[in-house]
Design a protein around this motif. Structure first.
Motif, PDB file in Angstrom:
ATOM      1  N   SER A 189       0.893  -1.295   0.080  1.00 56.37           N
ATOM      2  CA  SER A 189       0.056  -0.096   0.140  1.00 56.37           C
ATOM      3  C   SER A 189       0.734   1.299  -0.022  1.00 56.37           C
ATOM      4  CB  SER A 189      -0.941   0.127   1.120  1.00 56.37           C
ATOM      5  OG  SER A 189      -0.013   0.094   2.595  1.00 56.37           O
ATOM      6  N   SER A 191       0.610   3.856   1.745  1.00 52.38           N
ATOM      7  CA  SER A 191       0.627   4.311   3.095  1.00 52.38           C
ATOM      8  C   SER A 191       1.950   3.506   3.752  1.00 52.38           C
ATOM      9  CB  SER A 191      -0.641   4.154   3.853  1.00 52.38           C
ATOM     10  OG  SER A 191      -0.948   3.000   4.178  1.00 52.38           O
ATOM     11  N   GLY A 194       5.155   5.003   2.182  1.00 52.27           N
ATOM     12  CA  GLY A 194       5.356   6.189   2.719  1.00 52.27           C
ATOM     13  C   GLY A 194       6.043   6.218   4.351  1.00 52.27           C
ATOM     14  N   ASN A 195       5.342   5.377   5.002  1.00 57.70           N
ATOM     15  CA  ASN A 195       5.838   5.326   6.497  1.00 57.70           C
ATOM     16  C   ASN A 195       7.196   4.713   6.391  1.00 57.70           C
ATOM     17  OD1 ASN A 195       3.484   6.152   7.389  1.00 57.70           O
ATOM     18  ND2 ASN A 195       2.538   4.153   7.588  1.00 57.70           N
ATOM     19  N   LYS A 213       2.737  15.351  -4.085  1.00 59.22           N
ATOM     20  CA  LYS A 213       2.648  14.097  -2.976  1.00 59.22           C
ATOM     21  C   LYS A 213       3.083  12.935  -3.534  1.00 59.22           C
ATOM     22  CE  LYS A 213      -2.226  14.187  -4.802  1.00 59.22           C
ATOM     23  NZ  LYS A 213      -3.592  14.256  -4.198  1.00 59.22           N
ATOM     24  N   SER A 215       1.884  10.017  -4.037  1.00 63.18           N
ATOM     25  CA  SER A 215       1.067   9.307  -4.835  1.00 63.18           C
ATOM     26  C   SER A 215       1.211   9.758  -6.500  1.00 63.18           C
ATOM     27  CB  SER A 215      -0.604   9.246  -4.694  1.00 63.18           C
ATOM     28  OG  SER A 215      -0.986  10.778  -4.636  1.00 63.18           O
ATOM     29  N   SER A 237      -7.826   2.585  -2.230  1.00 58.63           N
ATOM     30  CA  SER A 237      -6.668   2.941  -1.489  1.00 58.63           C
ATOM     31  C   SER A 237      -5.533   2.776  -2.773  1.00 58.63           C
ATOM     32  CB  SER A 237      -6.227   2.546  -0.217  1.00 58.63           C
ATOM     33  OG  SER A 237      -6.210   0.981  -0.565  1.00 58.63           O
ATOM     34  N   TRP A 239      -2.074   1.040  -4.233  1.00 56.99           N
ATOM     35  CA  TRP A 239      -1.078  -0.053  -4.004  1.00 56.99           C
ATOM     36  C   TRP A 239      -0.115  -0.266  -5.158  1.00 56.99           C
ATOM     37  CZ3 TRP A 239      -1.225  -4.086  -0.317  1.00 56.99           C
ATOM     38  CH2 TRP A 239      -2.080  -4.100   0.760  1.00 56.99           C
TER      39      TRP A 239
END
Length: 281
Positions: A189, A191, A194-195, A213, A215, A237, A239
């Motif tokens: 994903s 997120s 990014g984490n 950004k 994405s 979301s 992926w």
């Protein structure tokens, strides 16, 4: 309705920071929480801080006067550190933004994080790597400067990159996606990606590469493919995975079948054949 966003203290080393991008800096920091403390430290009797005087009033920043008692010693650093520790023990804030390009604040950032506080650093690309890595996030002022064009870095093995120069995006994304793939098909994903990137590089920012950004950055790379996954709530979301990846359980390419080898006659079969031949005579 109460605001549950974390309270932030913004502590600015004015001796070491230009006032030109203060508006953009506060807009950026507002995304991390509610700014409840704004303080700028310096010797305001010095002509070197003239550019800050109008900025202080226009942005409700409280100036903290610190005279230079000894030539060559930076008393501003000490005043900022003392105030940060006072705020830490007062428990009135959940996070700190330290605005400086000075590595002397590295131990302060480490100490604040040890106490469970968020630490966002803001400074120029010349900021020593030690201070950048000591922060949870680090925002380069050059990224906030909309007047300067962003040139994505190119692969150049013959050149030695500067300490905080952005790395080639293909190398960055490839390494990260290889680490965080969450299923056998190598998808992850956005997120989670990014984490991971923020944990491994506090200064990573899609804007460094000319995208607003993450994405948009991912979608703009020819070596990456994306898909939208709809969750139970009906919300989609993004992926991501590297192109050309095969599922881990994909069948291997079929090997060319070898012709069956002819069986050689056994001893018993050969003896039986010989006896039949004698009877025939």
């Amino acid at each position: 309705m109460s605001d549950d966003s974390p309270r932030l203290a913004v502590l600015i080393d004015a001796d070491n920071t230009s006032a030109r991008l203060v508006k953009e800096m506060f807009e950026e920091l507002a995304g991390y929480g509610t700014i409840t403390v704004k303080r700028a430290y310096g010797d305001w009797s010095s002509d070197g801080l003239k550019g800050w005087r109008n900025v202080l009033l226009g942005n409700a920043i409280s100036p903290q006067q610190q005279f230079a008692y000894t030539t060559g010693k930076n008393a501003t650093d000490s005043a900022l550190i003392i105030d940060a520790m006072d705020l830490l023990y007062s428990r009135n804030v959940e996070g700190f933004a330290i605005v400086s390009s000075d590595s002397d604040f590295t131990p302060l950032a480490m100490r604040l994080r040890e106490s469970g506080k968020r630490v966002i650093g803001v400074g120029q690309r010349k900021t020593p790597k030690a201070f950048v890595e000591a922060c949870e996030r680090f925002v380069f002022l050059e990224v906030l400067d909309s007047s300067s064009a962003v040139e994505p870095p190119e692969e150049s093995p013959s050149e030695q990159p500067e300490e905080n120069s952005p790395r080639p995006i293909q190398s960055v994304l490839t390494k990260a996606l290889n680490k965080v793939a969450t299923d056998d098909d190598h998808w992850t994903s956005l997120s989670a990606l990014g984490n991971h990137m923020n944990r491994t590089d506090p200064s990573f920012d899609a804007r460094t590469y000319g995208f607003s950004k993450l994405s948009d950055l991912v979608k703009g790379q020819p070596f990456v493919e994306t898909k939208i996954v709809t969750g139970p709530s009906g919300q989609g979301s993004l992926w991501v995975r590297l192109k050309g990846r095969r599922p881990a359980d994909a069948p291997a390419a079929r090997k060319t079948a070898k012709p069956a080898a002819k069986k050689s006659p056994t001893k018993k079969t050969a003896s039986k054949a010989a006896g039949t031949a004698k009877k025939a005579e």
